[in-house]
Design a protein around this motif. Structure first.
Motif, mmCIF file in Angstrom:
data_model
loop_
_atom_site.group_PDB
_atom_site.id
_atom_site.type_symbol
_atom_site.label_atom_id
_atom_site.label_comp_id
_atom_site.label_asym_id
_atom_site.label_seq_id
_atom_site.Cartn_x
_atom_site.Cartn_y
_atom_site.Cartn_z
ATOM 1 N N ALA A 206 -5.510 38.099 6.198
ATOM 2 C CA ALA A 206 -5.523 36.967 5.601
ATOM 3 C C ALA A 206 -5.631 37.468 3.954
ATOM 4 C CB ALA A 206 -6.509 35.919 6.080
ATOM 5 N N CYS A 207 -6.508 38.177 3.652
ATOM 6 C CA CYS A 207 -6.572 38.426 2.243
ATOM 7 C C CYS A 207 -5.336 39.004 1.632
ATOM 8 C CB CYS A 207 -7.932 39.508 2.144
ATOM 9 S SG CYS A 207 -8.247 39.616 0.492
ATOM 10 N N LYS A 208 -4.814 40.204 2.478
ATOM 11 C CA LYS A 208 -3.571 41.016 1.772
ATOM 12 C C LYS A 208 -2.594 39.765 1.709
ATOM 13 C CE LYS A 208 -0.264 44.062 3.262
ATOM 14 N NZ LYS A 208 -0.177 45.496 4.091
ATOM 15 N N ASP A 209 -2.246 38.856 2.753
ATOM 16 C CA ASP A 209 -1.331 37.932 2.824
ATOM 17 C C ASP A 209 -1.573 37.131 1.503
ATOM 18 O OD1 ASP A 209 1.009 36.820 3.932
ATOM 19 O OD2 ASP A 209 -0.250 35.313 5.175
ATOM 20 N N SER A 210 -2.703 36.660 1.321
ATOM 21 C CA SER A 210 -2.923 35.760 0.153
ATOM 22 C C SER A 210 -2.811 36.382 -1.201
ATOM 23 C CB SER A 210 -4.471 35.413 0.275
ATOM 24 O OG SER A 210 -4.615 34.088 -0.493
ATOM 25 N N ASN A 212 -0.785 38.849 -1.965
ATOM 26 C CA ASN A 212 0.813 38.896 -1.969
ATOM 27 C C ASN A 212 1.365 37.801 -2.222
ATOM 28 O OD1 ASN A 212 1.075 41.727 -1.710
ATOM 29 N ND2 ASN A 212 0.869 41.818 0.812
ATOM 30 N N ALA A 213 1.019 36.541 -1.897
ATOM 31 C CA ALA A 213 1.463 35.195 -2.206
ATOM 32 C C ALA A 213 1.549 35.078 -3.634
ATOM 33 C CB ALA A 213 0.575 34.153 -1.424
ATOM 34 N N ALA A 214 0.765 35.741 -4.674
ATOM 35 C CA ALA A 214 0.606 35.730 -5.915
ATOM 36 C C ALA A 214 1.891 36.345 -6.496
ATOM 37 C CB ALA A 214 -0.611 36.423 -6.620
ATOM 38 N N PHE A 215 2.752 37.050 -5.600
ATOM 39 C CA PHE A 215 3.882 37.844 -6.435
ATOM 40 C C PHE A 215 5.189 36.888 -5.900
ATOM 41 C CE2 PHE A 215 0.541 41.038 -6.366
ATOM 42 C CZ PHE A 215 0.883 41.474 -7.811
ATOM 43 N N GLU A 216 5.016 35.952 -4.900
ATOM 44 C CA GLU A 216 6.144 35.288 -4.588
ATOM 45 C C GLU A 216 6.149 33.903 -4.969
ATOM 46 O OE1 GLU A 216 8.031 37.135 -2.694
ATOM 47 O OE2 GLU A 216 7.126 38.666 -2.192
ATOM 48 N N THR A 217 5.438 33.385 -5.762
ATOM 49 C CA THR A 217 5.408 31.860 -5.881
ATOM 50 C C THR A 217 4.414 31.506 -7.388
ATOM 51 O OG1 THR A 217 5.194 29.589 -4.914
ATOM 52 C CG2 THR A 217 3.260 31.510 -4.378
ATOM 53 N N THR A 218 4.573 30.154 -7.466
ATOM 54 C CA THR A 218 3.957 29.666 -8.639
ATOM 55 C C THR A 218 2.407 29.654 -8.282
ATOM 56 O OG1 THR A 218 4.005 27.330 -7.882
ATOM 57 C CG2 THR A 218 5.798 27.957 -9.198
ATOM 58 N N LEU A 219 1.750 29.461 -9.587
ATOM 59 C CA LEU A 219 0.246 29.303 -9.333
ATOM 60 C C LEU A 219 -0.387 28.174 -8.374
ATOM 61 C CD1 LEU A 219 -2.682 30.224 -10.084
ATOM 62 C CD2 LEU A 219 -2.582 28.887 -12.102
ATOM 63 N N SER A 220 0.332 26.881 -8.678
ATOM 64 C CA SER A 220 -0.217 25.856 -7.733
ATOM 65 C C SER A 220 0.202 26.252 -6.451
ATOM 66 C CB SER A 220 0.288 24.501 -8.343
ATOM 67 O OG SER A 220 1.779 24.589 -8.518
ATOM 68 N N GLU A 221 1.400 26.621 -6.129
ATOM 69 C CA GLU A 221 1.844 26.753 -4.543
ATOM 70 C C GLU A 221 0.885 28.140 -4.002
ATOM 71 O OE1 GLU A 221 3.549 25.843 -2.123
ATOM 72 O OE2 GLU A 221 3.977 23.957 -3.312
ATOM 73 N N GLY A 222 0.614 29.060 -4.847
ATOM 74 C CA GLY A 222 -0.237 30.143 -4.455
ATOM 75 C C GLY A 222 -1.497 29.669 -4.124
ATOM 76 N N ARG A 224 -2.189 26.742 -2.884
ATOM 77 C CA ARG A 224 -2.288 25.856 -1.989
ATOM 78 C C ARG A 224 -2.254 27.081 -0.587
ATOM 79 N NH1 ARG A 224 0.186 21.631 -4.355
ATOM 80 N NH2 ARG A 224 2.026 22.680 -4.817
ATOM 81 N N ALA A 225 -1.444 27.901 -0.984
ATOM 82 C CA ALA A 225 -1.327 29.014 0.208
ATOM 83 C C ALA A 225 -2.582 29.619 0.514
ATOM 84 C CB ALA A 225 -0.079 30.139 -0.325
ATOM 85 N N GLU A 226 -3.373 30.132 -0.703
ATOM 86 C CA GLU A 226 -4.563 30.716 -0.503
ATOM 87 C C GLU A 226 -5.614 29.657 0.343
ATOM 88 O OE1 GLU A 226 -7.316 32.777 -3.663
ATOM 89 O OE2 GLU A 226 -7.993 30.864 -3.579
ATOM 90 N N ARG A 227 -5.566 28.468 0.221
ATOM 91 C CA ARG A 227 -6.513 27.321 0.615
ATOM 92 C C ARG A 227 -6.039 27.275 2.234
ATOM 93 N NH1 ARG A 227 -8.246 24.100 -2.772
ATOM 94 N NH2 ARG A 227 -8.477 26.053 -3.755
ATOM 95 N N ARG A 228 -4.700 27.415 2.551
ATOM 96 C CA ARG A 228 -4.175 27.295 3.892
ATOM 97 C C ARG A 228 -4.594 28.492 4.892
ATOM 98 N NH1 ARG A 228 0.543 24.731 1.762
ATOM 99 N NH2 ARG A 228 1.537 26.715 1.658
#
Ligand code: HXC
Length: 257
Positions: A206-210, A212-222, A224-228
């Protein structure tokens, strides 16, 4: 399983992959990539493995894609054959991957290191994207992951001049997490991999996935992804164990449940 181009070994919960084409400084070819993919997939499927460690030799992590193989290839070969289109298996691993880099990490070798999650470098390590000197450009993320890792100024410098960067500069630039004396590389990298492997696998994946989300999206989307990704971890037994162990002042024993 035995492989032609890599040596695999399991130590506790760490799956070790050593690139092993010494006659070509571990240059990447289809055979090596096939072996690497198979080994990574095997470790991914094995629930006893919590972390993968990829390393090379003292002289070279990998000196790039195999130039002797590419020498005879033309546009239609690479375009219709989708050359290196599926060479990013390591980047698609869900489990954390540590790279222990000594010696040359050039071209595809540097790009392979950048597909890993924690890069630990020996003081002997040399990184670069020398493809420009061959009349081409990086094709496995060298213009993309490198630019995200070290910024435009240094990425342009490295990709346009083809110069190498030593371990110290790589650490200062943010390409590697740590630099250690060459003699200590495997000990330090193994310790890092063992530490990661001792955590709850649900949490590390989960940590790795989260991150990595930082490289794919905006801060607010990121965010939200982290919280999910964060909330569901409260449904695991490992979360109960981790927090209870803290309160009881004892080490946690995670069971991947
Ligand atoms: C094929 C390679 C190789 C490579 C080294 N060798 N790199 N073979 N492909 N990428 C071979 C050499 O031909 C030689 O074998 C043997 O390995 C030892 O290398 P030497 O050059 O003798 O060693 P040394 O003098 O110490 O120099 C090391 C080096 C140099 C600086 C790393 O080998 C070098 O510049 N290599 C190429 C680096 C490079 O351009 N990488 C980018 C590749 S393009 P023989 O039998 O000939 O003596 C790329 C594209 C990425 O990666 C996108 C797609 C993945």
């Amino acid at each position: 399983t035995t492989y032609e181009n890599i040596i695999v070994e399991t130590k506790g919960k760490v799956g070790i992959i050593r690139l092993n084409r010494p006659q070509a400084l571990n240059a990447l070819n289809a055979g090596l990539i096939a072996d690497l993919d198979k080994a990574v997939k095997g470790y991914e499927a094995d629930q006893n493995i919590g972390c993968i460690l990829i390393t090379g030799s003292e002289k070279a992590f990998a000196a790039g894609a195999d130039i002797k193989m590419m020498q005879s290839m033309g546009f239609t070969d690479v375009f219709l054959g989708n050359f290196i289109g599926d060479w990013d298996g390591v980047a698609r691993a869900r489990k954390p991957v540590v790279a222990a880099v000594a010696g040359f990490a050039l071209g595809g070798g540097c790009e392979l290191a950048m597909m890993c999650d924690i890069v630990i470098a020996a003081d002997s390590a040399k990184f670069g994207q020398p493809e420009i000197k061959l009349g081409v450009i990086p094709g496995l993320g060298g213009t993309q992951r490198l630019t995200r890792a070290i910024g435009k100024a240094k990425a342009m410098d490295l990709c346009l001049t083809g110069r190498m960067m030593d371990a110290k500069e790589a650490e200062a630039s943010g390409l590697v997490a740590r630099v250690v004396p060459a003699a200590e590389l495997m000990d330090v990298a193994m310790k890092a991999a063992e530490t990661v492997a001792s955590m709850s696998l649900m949490a590390t994946i989960a940590c790795k996935d989260s991150v990595n989300a930082a490289f794919e999206t905006t801060l607010s989307e990121g965010m939200r992804a982290e919280r999910r990704i964060f909330h569901p971890l409260f449904g695991t037994e490992d979360k109960m164990e981790g927090m209870t162990a803290f309160v009881e002042k004892r080490p946690a024993k995670f069971k991947n449940k």
